[in-house]
Design a protein around this motif. Structure first.
Motif: not given
Length: 603
Positions: A376, A379, A393-394, A404, A429
């Motif tokens: 993550r 995030f 998160g990404r 995401s 995200h």
């Protein structure tokens, strides 16, 4: 009845004392002689009796001394008696560090309370590392509570210097003061093992000490702050550590050291650092967005000063989650940044991480904790009821196909593992989170890749959605996500912070203005507040207000100036009571991308 006026002359009172002083110096009309150490002091019974409870009783109607021409005061020194008589005759007390003990002894013995108060104020105003132990003993002997408390605080503050230069003074300290010092929450620059050794040396120097007094003293030590090897050494170093009470404390300390991942949630006074709880830790960041540094800064809101702790991050991280639990620092996920060499050119590579690091300031030690279930970056990370939550998160790299996450996980410290939580209604995200009233709030963000377009353009779209104003609430008991009132401003890369029962939303990365707003969970309503002094993004702010003031702090960041980004050094404070911003100081250097948390740190 005729009216009249009642007028007062201050000069008469002064003249009266001056007259008595002149008569005393000329030895006229004196009707009693006081003796101390073979030195005679002719005096006037009436003035002595009117100024001192001791002399009032001494010259009473039924005492033998009421008609005596000479009264011996063998308990006093000539210097002490002379100073007190001068005070009774003039109102002026001559006292110095060298004469203070005999003057205070005479004032206490003769029950001249105004002189006692002057001596106490003299001690309190003149405390320093050289005299604090002596003054503490004087204050304890004469029951001067204010001076004793001040002296004990000074001993605690100056303990590091005293251990190096004045150890004998510490060994001569009265037990009440030593107990108070060892009970202090802040003893700068001194390891707990040094305090344990001091206590054992004091017991040897002042022995034999009754068991009750010995237990009282040693029970104030925080054995959880002592390394296991030193605990084993101390447990056999002195018979005072073999009592059932102290033996049980040593055993509990060894058990604490064996708790591993559960240490943060098993804190007690025995393992709590002697340090200011309101220190703000600035973790990572740097002078540019692409190359974060591993340094850590500490900021003391009380003094407005920065310091550089010994700890440095184990690796370079961008957009990690940073929080503290139980006096431990956690650095979670983010992007691990490394320099590489491609085709003979230096490049910077970033990979999203699931790794978790834990820092223990008690022993200046980094440890790997259990990794998250997913990688993550960008995030939301927050702490609710001593549980760390990682929300959304990404997953991928910012320069690749990024997606995401809607997943939520939390760290089970008792088991040392991450567990799945209730999934977000949609992937997200760049959002922010805060914990309040037994729940987790999540606001803003983007459901998809990194927003494109020109920074400063509100409502920028990518292929999946747009910057959100939405606010979600996770009830930790019901474990479901619920919608709450939306923010007035769509925000991405912003911050949420809690103070005085409210949540504050601070500006984010793609906002063309500096507005902030406050959320009241009782009324489910957002209120627009006074804007920041200047717009910025990628700044640092603790998730909770500074404990000492209840105000919010904003550290550094980047802003747009003449069409280009610049990294700033400003430290801003928001007064939550008066809705007011001000710049309180400057960072030691320009800083962007730092993450902040409140953490007690040893000086």
């Amino acid at each position: 009845m005729d009216s009249y006026s009642l007028l007062y002359s201050s000069s008469h009172r002064t003249g009266l004392l001056s007259g008595f002083q002149r008569l005393r110096s000329e030895r006229k009309m004196c009707d009693v002689v006081l003796e101390a150490g073979a030195v005679s002091f002719p005096c006037h019974r009436a003035l002595l009796a009117s100024s001192s409870d001791y002399f009032w009783a001494l010259f009473g109607e039924t005492t033998a001394e009421r008609l005596a021409g000479t009264v011996s005061l063998s308990a006093l020194t000539p210097e002490g008696l002379d100073a007190i008589l001068d005070f009774l005759y003039s109102g002026w007390l001559s006292v110095s560090p060298s004469t203070l003990p005999v003057v205070l002894e005479a004032a206490r013995y003769l029950q001249v309370e105004p002189a006692v108060s002057i001596c106490e104020r003299f001690m309190t105003d003149g405390l320093n590392a050289e005299n604090c132990c002596c003054y503490a003993n004087l204050a304890e002997r004469h029951a001067l509570s204010n001076a004793l408390e001040a002296a004990d605080r000074t001993v605690a503050t100056e303990m590091g210097n005293l251990l190096l230069r004045s150890r004998d003074d510490l060994l001569g300290l009265n037990v009440q003061s030593l107990v108070a010092v060892l009970d202090a929450d802040e003893i700068p620059g001194v390891a707990e093992a040094e305090l344990v050794q001091l206590a054992l040396d004091w017991l040897d120097a002042n022995g034999p000490v009754p068991l009750l007094k010995s237990n009282l003293l040693l029970s104030r030590l925080r054995f959880g702050l002592v390394a296991p090897s030193d605990l084993a050494r101390f447990s056999h170093a002195h018979k005072a550590t073999a009592t059932p009470l102290i033996r049980s404390q040593l055993t509990r300390a060894l058990e604490y050291h064996g708790l591993g991942s559960a240490q943060p949630i098993r804190q007690s006074r025995q393992s709590t650092l002697r340090a200011s709880p309101g220190r703000v830790l600035l973790v990572g960041g740097g002078s540019g967005a692409d190359w974060p540094e591993r340094h850590v800064l500490a900021f003391d809101p009380r003094s407005g000063k920065f310091s550089s702790p010994r700890c440095t991050l184990p690796l370079r991280l961008r957009n990690p989650g940073v929080c503290s639990v139980g006096g431990f620092l956690f650095v979670i996920g983010g992007e691990e940044v490394q320099r590489g060499d491609r085709d003979g050119k230096t490049s910077v590579a970033a990979a999203t991480s699931d790794r978790v690091w834990r820092y223990d300031p008690r022993f200046d030690r980094w440890e790997r904790a259990a990794s998250m279930l997913e990688r993550r970056a960008q995030f939301a990370c927050c702490v609710a009821e001593d549980v760390i939550y990682a929300v959304g998160g990404r997953r991928g790299r910012p320069d690749a196909d990024a997606s995401s996450a809607a997943s939520v996980e939390f760290y089970d410290m008792a088991a040392g593992a991450w567990r799945r939580g209730a999934t977000l209604p949609r992937p997200l995200h760049g959002h922010a989170s805060a914990a309040l009233d037994g729940g987790v709030y999540v606001s803003g963000g983007v459901p998809g890749g990194v927003p494109g377009g020109v920074p400063g353009h509100r409502g920028v779209r990518d292929e999946n959605g747009e910057i959100s104003r939405e606010v979600l609430f996770w009830d930790l008991e019901g474990r479901v996500w619920e919608k709450r009132a939306s923010m007035a401003v769509a925000r991405f890369g912003h911050r949420l912070a809690t103070a005085r029962g409210f949540i504050y939303a601070l500006l984010g990365k793609y906002e063309p203005f500096c507005d902030i707003e406050r959320y009241d969970p009782r009324s489910d309503h957002w209120t627009r507040l006074r804007p920041l002094l200047a717009g910025s993004f990628d700044y640092g702010t603790p998730a909770a207000a500074a404990a000492s003031s209840g105000n919010l702090l904003v550290f550094g960041g980047r802003r747009w100036s003449d069409g280009r980004e610049e990294v700033v050094r400003s430290v801003l404070e928001y007064d939550t009571k008066n809705d007011r911003w001000r710049e309180i100081c400057q960072l030691p250097r320009p800083l962007t991308g730092t993450e902040c948390t409140l953490l007690p740190l040893p000086d």
